[in-house]
Scaffold this motif. Structure first.
Motif, PDB file in Angstrom:
ATOM      1  N   VAL A  12       0.854  -1.184   0.000  1.00 39.59           N
ATOM      2  CA  VAL A  12       0.000   0.000   0.000  1.00 39.59           C
ATOM      3  C   VAL A  12       0.891   1.235   0.000  1.00 39.59           C
ATOM      4  CG1 VAL A  12      -1.756   1.253   1.266  1.00 39.59           C
ATOM      5  CG2 VAL A  12      -1.821  -1.218   1.197  1.00 39.59           C
ATOM      6  N   ASP A  13       0.700   2.078  -0.985  1.00 39.10           N
ATOM      7  CA  ASP A  13       1.533   3.279  -1.078  1.00 39.10           C
ATOM      8  C   ASP A  13       0.705   4.556  -1.125  1.00 39.10           C
ATOM      9  OD1 ASP A  13       0.446   2.871  -3.526  1.00 39.10           O
ATOM     10  OD2 ASP A  13       2.276   3.256  -4.660  1.00 39.10           O
ATOM     11  N   ASN A  14      -0.555   4.478  -0.680  1.00 41.77           N
ATOM     12  CA  ASN A  14      -1.382   5.678  -0.651  1.00 41.77           C
ATOM     13  C   ASN A  14      -2.180   5.718   0.647  1.00 41.77           C
ATOM     14  OD1 ASN A  14      -3.433   3.849  -1.026  1.00 41.77           O
ATOM     15  ND2 ASN A  14      -3.547   4.196  -3.218  1.00 41.77           N
ATOM     16  N   PHE A  15      -2.710   6.887   0.924  1.00 42.26           N
ATOM     17  CA  PHE A  15      -3.400   7.090   2.199  1.00 42.26           C
ATOM     18  C   PHE A  15      -4.715   6.326   2.265  1.00 42.26           C
ATOM     19  CE2 PHE A  15      -6.241   9.580   4.951  1.00 42.26           C
ATOM     20  CZ  PHE A  15      -5.548   9.422   6.133  1.00 42.26           C
ATOM     21  N   LEU A  16      -5.459   6.263   1.158  1.00 43.04           N
ATOM     22  CA  LEU A  16      -6.750   5.576   1.170  1.00 43.04           C
ATOM     23  C   LEU A  16      -6.591   4.094   1.484  1.00 43.04           C
ATOM     24  CD1 LEU A  16      -9.804   5.645   0.712  1.00 43.04           C
ATOM     25  CD2 LEU A  16      -9.357   5.207  -1.711  1.00 43.04           C
ATOM     26  N   LEU A  61      -2.180  -4.614  16.318  1.00 45.66           N
ATOM     27  CA  LEU A  61      -1.478  -3.439  15.802  1.00 45.66           C
ATOM     28  C   LEU A  61      -0.108  -3.806  15.240  1.00 45.66           C
ATOM     29  CD1 LEU A  61      -2.349  -0.704  18.433  1.00 45.66           C
ATOM     30  CD2 LEU A  61      -3.082  -0.821  16.052  1.00 45.66           C
ATOM     31  N   LEU A  62       0.584  -4.746  15.876  1.00 42.20           N
ATOM     32  CA  LEU A  62       1.868  -5.196  15.341  1.00 42.20           C
ATOM     33  C   LEU A  62       1.698  -5.891  14.000  1.00 42.20           C
ATOM     34  CD1 LEU A  62       3.652  -6.502  18.566  1.00 42.20           C
ATOM     35  CD2 LEU A  62       4.206  -4.467  17.222  1.00 42.20           C
ATOM     36  N   ILE A  63       0.641  -6.672  13.860  1.00 43.65           N
ATOM     37  CA  ILE A  63       0.374  -7.322  12.578  1.00 43.65           C
ATOM     38  C   ILE A  63       0.067  -6.266  11.519  1.00 43.65           C
ATOM     39  CG2 ILE A  63      -1.272  -8.804  11.360  1.00 43.65           C
ATOM     40  CD1 ILE A  63      -1.443 -10.458  13.946  1.00 43.65           C
ATOM     41  N   TRP A  64      -0.722  -5.246  11.891  1.00 42.86           N
ATOM     42  CA  TRP A  64      -1.023  -4.167  10.954  1.00 42.86           C
ATOM     43  C   TRP A  64       0.254  -3.448  10.530  1.00 42.86           C
ATOM     44  CZ3 TRP A  64      -0.966   1.305  12.037  1.00 42.86           C
ATOM     45  CH2 TRP A  64      -1.478   2.073  11.002  1.00 42.86           C
ATOM     46  N   TRP A  65       1.148  -3.210  11.461  1.00 44.01           N
ATOM     47  CA  TRP A  65       2.397  -2.529  11.149  1.00 44.01           C
ATOM     48  C   TRP A  65       3.237  -3.356  10.188  1.00 44.01           C
ATOM     49  CZ3 TRP A  65       4.476   2.148  11.817  1.00 44.01           C
ATOM     50  CH2 TRP A  65       5.839   2.300  11.578  1.00 44.01           C
ATOM     51  N   GLN A  66       3.347  -4.661  10.438  1.00 47.55           N
ATOM     52  CA  GLN A  66       4.185  -5.525   9.593  1.00 47.55           C
ATOM     53  C   GLN A  66       3.595  -5.712   8.197  1.00 47.55           C
ATOM     54  OE1 GLN A  66       7.237  -6.742  10.210  1.00 47.55           O
ATOM     55  NE2 GLN A  66       7.196  -5.571  12.097  1.00 47.55           N
ATOM     56  N   VAL A  67       2.281  -5.803   8.100  1.00 51.55           N
ATOM     57  CA  VAL A  67       1.654  -6.101   6.814  1.00 51.55           C
ATOM     58  C   VAL A  67       1.498  -4.840   5.970  1.00 51.55           C
ATOM     59  CG1 VAL A  67      -0.476  -6.913   5.728  1.00 51.55           C
ATOM     60  CG2 VAL A  67       0.465  -8.135   7.671  1.00 51.55           C
ATOM     61  N   ILE A  68       1.104  -3.741   6.570  1.00 56.81           N
ATOM     62  CA  ILE A  68       0.742  -2.558   5.789  1.00 56.81           C
ATOM     63  C   ILE A  68       1.826  -1.482   5.802  1.00 56.81           C
ATOM     64  CG2 ILE A  68      -0.979  -0.735   5.518  1.00 56.81           C
ATOM     65  CD1 ILE A  68      -1.928  -3.592   4.885  1.00 56.81           C
ATOM     66  N   LEU A  69       2.242  -1.046   6.960  1.00 59.83           N
ATOM     67  CA  LEU A  69       3.107   0.123   7.011  1.00 59.83           C
ATOM     68  C   LEU A  69       4.558  -0.154   6.661  1.00 59.83           C
ATOM     69  CD1 LEU A  69       1.798   2.262   9.955  1.00 59.83           C
ATOM     70  CD2 LEU A  69       1.584   2.645   7.539  1.00 59.83           C
ATOM     71  N   PRO A  71       5.976  -2.317   4.455  1.00 56.62           N
ATOM     72  CA  PRO A  71       6.235  -2.270   3.001  1.00 56.62           C
ATOM     73  C   PRO A  71       6.008  -0.886   2.400  1.00 56.62           C
ATOM     74  CG  PRO A  71       4.901  -4.176   3.551  1.00 56.62           C
ATOM     75  CD  PRO A  71       4.994  -3.330   4.777  1.00 56.62           C
ATOM     76  N   ALA A  72       5.057  -0.125   2.925  1.00 56.01           N
ATOM     77  CA  ALA A  72       4.781   1.207   2.385  1.00 56.01           C
ATOM     78  C   ALA A  72       5.912   2.179   2.695  1.00 56.01           C
ATOM     79  CB  ALA A  72       3.461   1.731   2.936  1.00 56.01           C
ATOM     80  N   LEU A  73       6.567   2.006   3.835  1.00 62.40           N
ATOM     81  CA  LEU A  73       7.665   2.904   4.200  1.00 62.40           C
ATOM     82  C   LEU A  73       8.931   2.619   3.412  1.00 62.40           C
ATOM     83  CD1 LEU A  73       7.199   3.063   8.069  1.00 62.40           C
ATOM     84  CD2 LEU A  73       6.590   4.805   6.385  1.00 62.40           C
ATOM     85  N   GLU A  74       9.060   1.412   2.864  1.00 61.26           N
ATOM     86  CA  GLU A  74      10.257   1.056   2.109  1.00 61.26           C
ATOM     87  C   GLU A  74      10.214   1.564   0.684  1.00 61.26           C
ATOM     88  OE1 GLU A  74      10.650  -3.145   2.423  1.00 61.26           O
ATOM     89  OE2 GLU A  74      10.987  -3.077   4.585  1.00 61.26           O
ATOM     90  N   ILE A  75       9.073   2.045   0.238  1.00 58.20           N
ATOM     91  CA  ILE A  75       8.954   2.507  -1.160  1.00 58.20           C
ATOM     92  C   ILE A  75       9.670   3.811  -1.354  1.00 58.20           C
ATOM     93  CG2 ILE A  75       7.309   3.343  -2.871  1.00 58.20           C
ATOM     94  CD1 ILE A  75       5.409   1.212  -1.981  1.00 58.20           C
TER      95      ILE A  75
END
Length: 75
Positions: A12-16, A61-69, A71-75
């Protein structure tokens, strides 16, 4: 509907997309905490029940961080 499908493509690379996944994970965390409160025996003290619910929410929340945020921060 196509915009929602495109925004939920991983990573995920967008806010929506992040917002949609956050809502999904919050609903799941609420269900987990509700179910844990339902099935925890009443003889446990209130502090123990609160600790169990806190642990369930932190894990979600940790699962949400690992799955969503992450990968998005590495872009």
């Amino acid at each position: 509907m196509d915009m929602i499908r495109e925004s939920m493509a991983l990573p995920v690379d967008n806010f929506l997309g992040m917002l949609i996944y956050a809502v999904i994970y919050m609903v799941v965390a609420g269900l987990i905490s509700g179910l844990s409160l339902t099935f925890i025996p009443n003889r446990f003290p209130y502090a123990v029940k609160s600790l169990i619910v806190f642990i369930a929410i932190v894990i979600s929340l940790l699962i949400w961080w690992q799955v969503i945020l992450s990968p998005a921060l590495e872009i």
